[in-house]
Design a protein around this motif. Sequence first.
Motif, mmCIF file in Angstrom:
data_model
loop_
_atom_site.group_PDB
_atom_site.id
_atom_site.type_symbol
_atom_site.label_atom_id
_atom_site.label_comp_id
_atom_site.label_asym_id
_atom_site.label_seq_id
_atom_site.Cartn_x
_atom_site.Cartn_y
_atom_site.Cartn_z
ATOM 1 N N ARG A 1 -6.662 49.738 64.444
ATOM 2 C CA ARG A 1 -6.053 50.350 65.637
ATOM 3 C C ARG A 1 -4.569 50.655 65.455
ATOM 4 N N CYS A 2 -3.942 50.183 64.414
ATOM 5 C CA CYS A 2 -2.551 50.552 64.118
ATOM 6 C C CYS A 2 -2.465 51.975 63.581
ATOM 7 N N TYR A 3 -3.613 52.501 63.153
ATOM 8 C CA TYR A 3 -3.673 53.825 62.536
ATOM 9 C C TYR A 3 -4.356 54.861 63.430
ATOM 10 N N VAL A 4 -5.495 54.492 63.968
ATOM 11 C CA VAL A 4 -6.315 55.432 64.737
ATOM 12 C C VAL A 4 -6.860 54.686 65.942
ATOM 13 N N TRP A 5 -6.560 55.191 67.150
ATOM 14 C CA TRP A 5 -7.098 54.548 68.340
ATOM 15 C C TRP A 5 -6.957 55.472 69.538
ATOM 16 N N GLU B 1 -2.331 46.241 70.711
ATOM 17 C CA GLU B 1 -1.570 44.993 70.683
ATOM 18 C C GLU B 1 -2.485 43.786 70.469
ATOM 19 N N SER B 2 -3.549 43.711 71.233
ATOM 20 C CA SER B 2 -4.427 42.541 71.159
ATOM 21 C C SER B 2 -5.169 42.464 69.830
ATOM 22 N N ALA B 3 -5.472 43.594 69.206
ATOM 23 C CA ALA B 3 -6.160 43.579 67.910
ATOM 24 C C ALA B 3 -5.297 42.887 66.853
ATOM 25 N N VAL B 4 -4.006 43.171 66.852
ATOM 26 C CA VAL B 4 -3.109 42.549 65.872
ATOM 27 C C VAL B 4 -2.876 41.085 66.224
#
Length: 132
Positions: free
Chosen positions: A19-23, A31-34
């Motif tokens: 999700r830092c690249y494509v979302w 934020e929550s994914a990281v």
Amino acid sequence: EAGGLEGATAIGFHPYAARCYVWPGSAEAIESAVVARVDRFLERYRALDRPIQITEIGLSRTWLRPGPAALAGVLERWLQRFTAQGLPTYLWCLTDFDDAAYVPGNPETAFGLLTLDGEPNAVGRAFLELER
């Protein structure tokens, strides 16, 4: 598991999520994914009793739906959260590439807070506004 940690005096990691690249969704989901990746890493490696640092984290503006202000907010909250957890955290600041070999639209070309000229990009300007 593969070895190598025996001689390490510190551990650095990059908790990037896809999700830092494509979302196409919200800034909160990025934020929550990281945060989840950092939490899992700490669960696994905190017992090694070595300093742990997030030696790189950032966001690409190319394929993320949230705008610059929302992305800057994510970066600021990551810094606050991870620093409060005792994790020195370093943001990826420079745009990665200015190379014709990278096709337009490649998310690696839109990371960071600064352009190759050292000027704040849209997310960098929004981040600076948060820090005032």
